[in-house]
Design an enzyme around this catalytic site. Structure first.
Site, short mmCIF file in Angstrom:
data_model
loop_
_atom_site.label_atom_id
_atom_site.label_comp_id
_atom_site.label_asym_id
_atom_site.label_seq_id
_atom_site.Cartn_x
_atom_site.Cartn_y
_atom_site.Cartn_z
CG HIS A 48 -1.85 -2.04 4.47
ND1 HIS A 48 -0.64 -1.39 4.52
CD2 HIS A 48 -2.45 -1.83 5.67
CE1 HIS A 48 -0.51 -0.81 5.71
NE2 HIS A 48 -1.59 -1.06 6.42
CG ASP A 65 -0.65 -8.14 3.40
OD1 ASP A 65 -0.70 -8.61 4.55
OD2 ASP A 65 -0.79 -6.93 3.15
CD GLN A 118 -6.31 -6.56 9.07
OE1 GLN A 118 -7.14 -7.03 9.85
NE2 GLN A 118 -5.57 -5.53 9.36
CE LYS A 147 -2.19 -4.82 11.38
NZ LYS A 147 -2.26 -4.54 9.94
CB CYS A 172 -2.78 1.92 5.21
SG CYS A 172 -2.12 2.68 6.68
#
Ligand SMILES: *Cc1c(COP(=O)(O)O)cnc(C)c1O
Length: 404
Positions: A121, A198, A201, A224, A362
């Site tokens: 991202h 990261d 997700q 999220k 993104c």
């Protein structure tokens, strides 16, 4: 087994009509919907205990502080951090990554190397580019193959004693590919590099165990994973958080301030300057409880079914191509239809009540790799159904007929 209709009843927004059609919400990768219990907790905070934290001796301030710290403890348990002070409240993944990248400015020297991947991202690319510009360090990029998977031998080849930090996502937002992060962490540690994951997700779909992973940092967003917007967590190992300088200066983050010298507060407060999103932080704990009550094993099992079903149904459409065909995937399908711009499909199916994301998500380097302007991305949550997938497939077919 999950009772999906019962779960759907927890989400008031799902009963809405959009453009006169029942809402089919497949943009969970951008943000998840919120269950009533989360919405109620936000209201309850403002109705009953709103006060600033860590400062007042008065009762409400104490109640708010306790609730905030209880929530931190919930997140600590959820991700299996060793200490609660390794769990920093942030405004989201972006903030967490920037905090670490900024901190590394005081560590890196010209010629040092930072490794990112082609699957990232923008928020896990740009802060590192800025860091490299500032320090003279060099950005190295792990390439991907046609299936959208990291080329792991290429990663091995990039690693050296010059590598100071490796930063990759747990799951790709654009393609849904799950990365072999345990392998990456172990290999990076073998050359003495730190690793940031990261997890934006990943956290809606699984429960990360930061001690088992042995990552140095793990960043994610609350919104999220059924939590409020403007909330997030940065996990950092104690030794790293002690080593890094504060990101922002202000109230809360100090021990003592004089004009000659300021000393910083202990963890986690050193990194939590100013009045935080108190309501959001507390309610993030409610969201974590909600997801754990449903159970991540159940969530994964059901979402895998949705993924398989959607993949099969979408591939029935002539000229449809899926990007990200690696084996190890979360419930995300990114696709295009021959000769049609993704935006056009997205706009037509929106008129039919179906919310998907179109564009580069993104993650422009991925789109450049596949030589496409973007994709249509359907990202599923545990509150979605196969019937909704059928509705999307019919809508996409309709759009295809209209546009060709
Ligand atoms: C959404 C996302 C981000 C950014 O999260 P914010 O909540 O916008 O800060 C970073 N990385 C990935 C993989 C994402 O999906």
């Amino acid at each position: 087994m999950l009772d999906i209709q019962k779960i759907r009843a927890d989400f008031p927004i799902l009963t809405q009509k959009v453009n006169g059609k029942p809402l089919v919400y497949f943009d969970n990768g951008a943000t998840s919907q919120k269950p009533q219990i989360v919405i109620d907790a936000e209201v309850k905070y403002y109705q009953e205990i709103n006060a600033n934290i860590h400062r007042g001796v008065h009762t409400l301030s104490q109640l708010a502080t306790d609730a905030y710290e209880i929530s931190r403890g919930k997140v600590k348990d959820h991700i299996n951090a060793k200490f609660a002070h390794e769990v920093l409240f942030t405004s989201g993944t972006t903030f967490g990554i920037n905090l670490v990248a900024n901190g590394f400015a005081s560590i890196l020297k010209p010629g040092d190397e930072v490794i990112v991947s082609s699957l990232e991202h923008h928020s896990n690319i740009v802060p590192w580019q800025m860091l490299c510009e500032k320090t003279g360090a060099i950005l190295k990029v792990i390439p991907i193959n046609e299936n959208g998977e990291l080329i792991i031998e290429a990663f091995d080849a990039l690693l050296s004693e010059k590598t100071k930090i490796v930063t990759v996502n747990h799951i790709s937002n654009a393609l849904g590919i799950i990365n072999p992060i345990k392998y990456i962490i172990d290999k990076a540690h073998a050359v003495g590099a730190a690793v940031l994951i990261d997890g934006a997700q990943a956290v809606p779909h699984l429960k990360p165990d930061v001690q088992e992973l042995d990552c140095d940092f793990y960043a994610f967003s609350g919104h999220k994973m059924c939590g409020p917007t403007g909330t997030g967590i940065l996990y950092g190992k104690e030794e790293w958080l002690n080593k890094l300088p504060p990101y922002q200066g202000g109230g809360e983050m100090i021990k003592e301030v004089t004009f000659e010298k300021t000393t910083y507060a202990d963890l986690p407060h050193k990194f939590e300057a100013g009045t935080p999103n108190i309501a959001g932080g507390i309610v993030l704990g409610t969201a974590v409880d909600y997801l754990n009550n449903i159970g991540f094993e159940n969530i994964q099992h059901y979402e895998n079914e949705l993924l398989e079903y959607a993949t099969k149904r979408l591939l029935e459409i002539e000229g449809l191509k899926i990007y990200g065909t690696g084996k190890n995937k979360a419930s995300v399908v990114s696709f295009n239809i021959d000769g049609i711009h993704p935006y056009d499909i997205g706009s037509i199916i929106d008129k039919l009540g179906i919310a998907v994301r179109t564009g580069h998500h993104c993650a422009q380097p991925i789109m450049n790799f596949f030589c496409i302007p973007g994709t249509i991305r359907a990202s599923f949550s545990f509150y979605n159904t196969k019937e909704e997938i059928d509705q999307m497939v019919e809508a996409v077919k309709k759009a295809q007929t209209m546009l060709s």
